[in-house]
Scaffold this motif. Structure first.
Motif, PDB file in Angstrom:
ATOM      1  N   PRO A 147       0.809  -1.217   0.000  1.00 27.85           N
ATOM      2  CA  PRO A 147       0.000   0.000   0.000  1.00 27.85           C
ATOM      3  C   PRO A 147       0.847   1.273   0.000  1.00 27.85           C
ATOM      4  CG  PRO A 147      -0.913  -1.600   1.527  1.00 27.85           C
ATOM      5  CD  PRO A 147       0.428  -2.139   1.087  1.00 27.85           C
ATOM      6  N   ALA A 148       1.968   1.259   0.711  1.00 28.09           N
ATOM      7  CA  ALA A 148       2.823   2.450   0.778  1.00 28.09           C
ATOM      8  C   ALA A 148       3.385   2.788  -0.597  1.00 28.09           C
ATOM      9  CB  ALA A 148       3.954   2.232   1.775  1.00 28.09           C
ATOM     10  N   LEU A 149       3.810   1.759  -1.324  1.00 29.14           N
ATOM     11  CA  LEU A 149       4.376   1.993  -2.644  1.00 29.14           C
ATOM     12  C   LEU A 149       3.287   2.437  -3.625  1.00 29.14           C
ATOM     13  CD1 LEU A 149       7.131   1.908  -3.919  1.00 29.14           C
ATOM     14  CD2 LEU A 149       6.706  -0.457  -4.629  1.00 29.14           C
ATOM     15  N   ALA A 150       2.095   1.861  -3.515  1.00 23.74           N
ATOM     16  CA  ALA A 150       0.986   2.277  -4.377  1.00 23.74           C
ATOM     17  C   ALA A 150       0.630   3.736  -4.128  1.00 23.74           C
ATOM     18  CB  ALA A 150      -0.230   1.388  -4.130  1.00 23.74           C
ATOM     19  N   ARG A 151       0.648   4.147  -2.866  1.00 22.09           N
ATOM     20  CA  ARG A 151       0.371   5.551  -2.537  1.00 22.09           C
ATOM     21  C   ARG A 151       1.427   6.460  -3.143  1.00 22.09           C
ATOM     22  NH1 ARG A 151      -0.177   4.846   2.374  1.00 22.09           N
ATOM     23  NH2 ARG A 151       1.930   5.303   3.093  1.00 22.09           N
ATOM     24  N   ASN A 152       2.694   6.036  -3.069  1.00 17.92           N
ATOM     25  CA  ASN A 152       3.781   6.822  -3.651  1.00 17.92           C
ATOM     26  C   ASN A 152       3.628   6.930  -5.165  1.00 17.92           C
ATOM     27  OD1 ASN A 152       6.718   6.583  -5.019  1.00 17.92           O
ATOM     28  ND2 ASN A 152       6.863   7.849  -3.177  1.00 17.92           N
ATOM     29  N   PHE A 153       3.298   5.808  -5.817  1.00 18.10           N
ATOM     30  CA  PHE A 153       3.105   5.816  -7.269  1.00 18.10           C
ATOM     31  C   PHE A 153       1.968   6.752  -7.651  1.00 18.10           C
ATOM     32  CE2 PHE A 153       4.925   1.280  -8.157  1.00 18.10           C
ATOM     33  CZ  PHE A 153       6.191   1.752  -7.824  1.00 18.10           C
ATOM     34  N   ALA A 154       0.865   6.668  -6.912  1.00 15.32           N
ATOM     35  CA  ALA A 154      -0.302   7.498  -7.222  1.00 15.32           C
ATOM     36  C   ALA A 154       0.029   8.980  -7.077  1.00 15.32           C
ATOM     37  CB  ALA A 154      -1.464   7.116  -6.310  1.00 15.32           C
ATOM     38  N   GLN A 155       0.761   9.321  -6.038  1.00 15.65           N
ATOM     39  CA  GLN A 155       1.137  10.720  -5.837  1.00 15.65           C
ATOM     40  C   GLN A 155       2.005  11.225  -6.986  1.00 15.65           C
ATOM     41  OE1 GLN A 155       2.996  10.397  -1.982  1.00 15.65           O
ATOM     42  NE2 GLN A 155       1.083  10.749  -0.863  1.00 15.65           N
ATOM     43  N   ARG A 156       2.924  10.397  -7.442  1.00 17.38           N
ATOM     44  CA  ARG A 156       3.800  10.790  -8.546  1.00 17.38           C
ATOM     45  C   ARG A 156       3.014  10.956  -9.844  1.00 17.38           C
ATOM     46  NH1 ARG A 156       8.369   6.288  -8.010  1.00 17.38           N
ATOM     47  NH2 ARG A 156       8.960   7.081 -10.080  1.00 17.38           N
TER      48      ARG A 156
END
Length: 248
Positions: A147-156
């Protein structure tokens, strides 16, 4: 005599109940929502919670929008669905630049779905219509494994698309960012698209409806991009994006 006695007993019971607070009328809604036994859960009894839960693991076709969802927001033409799995370009060539998910986020295992009004699609990518006018939408979804990486990807991805909110006069432009929070860990951001003839100030015109747009989706470890080429207004886009991120 017996009838009068029964009435007297019932009347006394009601009076005592009102005085003591122990008299409770039956809840008419009780039959509509069954109660759970101690220790039971909604899943163990077959009942479903109305609140979506963040997801994770391998992406499947069921995580992507269906043609039927576009009919629900007013799109009446027949839609053909074309799927593939792998890597490939997404987003807009004339603003942020077309990239592959691998180039942007480092992951090639994405599910691509094209929704088109013609059976003529690109030989190298069946999710793209040969004629851009036949492209209704295109969705790209992948699993970031956390989930943390998905959140980072979405923000980018949101930051990448937000760069298109300021463009030279006469160039198509994105409008303000709309955020949809469905539940903890499930959210989406979308930007409406405006044609170049509406861009007279270098940004989206105020008080005008957008025409389709782009959305960034995130649910648990899943993330994705939904490009909508069909000319859907704000209400339709909001409903469609909410449906997309809930399915994700």
């Amino acid at each position: 005599m017996r009838t009068r006695t029964i009435v007297l007993i019932l009347t006394t019971a009601i009076a005592l109940g009102v005085l003591t607070g122990w008299f409770v009328l039956p809840d008419r809604s009780a039959s509509a929502t069954p109660s759970l036994a101690p220790g039971a859960t909604a899943s163990s009894t077959g009942l479903r919670s109305s609140t979506p839960k963040p997801v994770g693991g391998a992406v499947t076709d069921r995580n992507l929008l269906t043609a039927a969802e576009f009919g629900k927001v007013g799109f009446s033409a027949r839609i053909y669905t074309r799927d593939r799995v792998g890597d490939g370009r997404y987003a807009n060539a004339a603003c942020a630049g077309e990239k592959t998910l691998g180039e942007t986020l480092g992951g090639p295992g994405a599910h691509f779905r094209g929704l088109v009004t013609s059976e003529k699609t690109d030989d190298t990518d069946p999710t793209l219509a040969v004629n851009i006018k036949d492209q209704v939408a295109r969705e790209v979804v992948a699993d970031a494994e956390s989930p943390a990486l998905a959140r980072n990807f979405a923000q980018r991805l949101v930051l990448e698309e937000a760069a298109c909110q300021t463009e030279p006069v006469g160039h198509w432009v994105y409008g303000p960012t709309h955020t949809i929070d469905v539940a903890p860990g499930i959210s989406a951001s979308w930007l409406g698209s405006y044609a170049g003839d509406l861009n007279t100030t270098g940004s989206a015109p105020r008080g005008r409806e957008s025409c389709g747009g782009i959305a960034v989706l995130r649910s648990g470890s899943h993330y994705g991009v939904l490009e909508v080429d069909a000319c859907l207004d704000t209400a339709a886009m909001t409903r469609l994006v909410r449906t997309a991120v809930t399915r994700l």
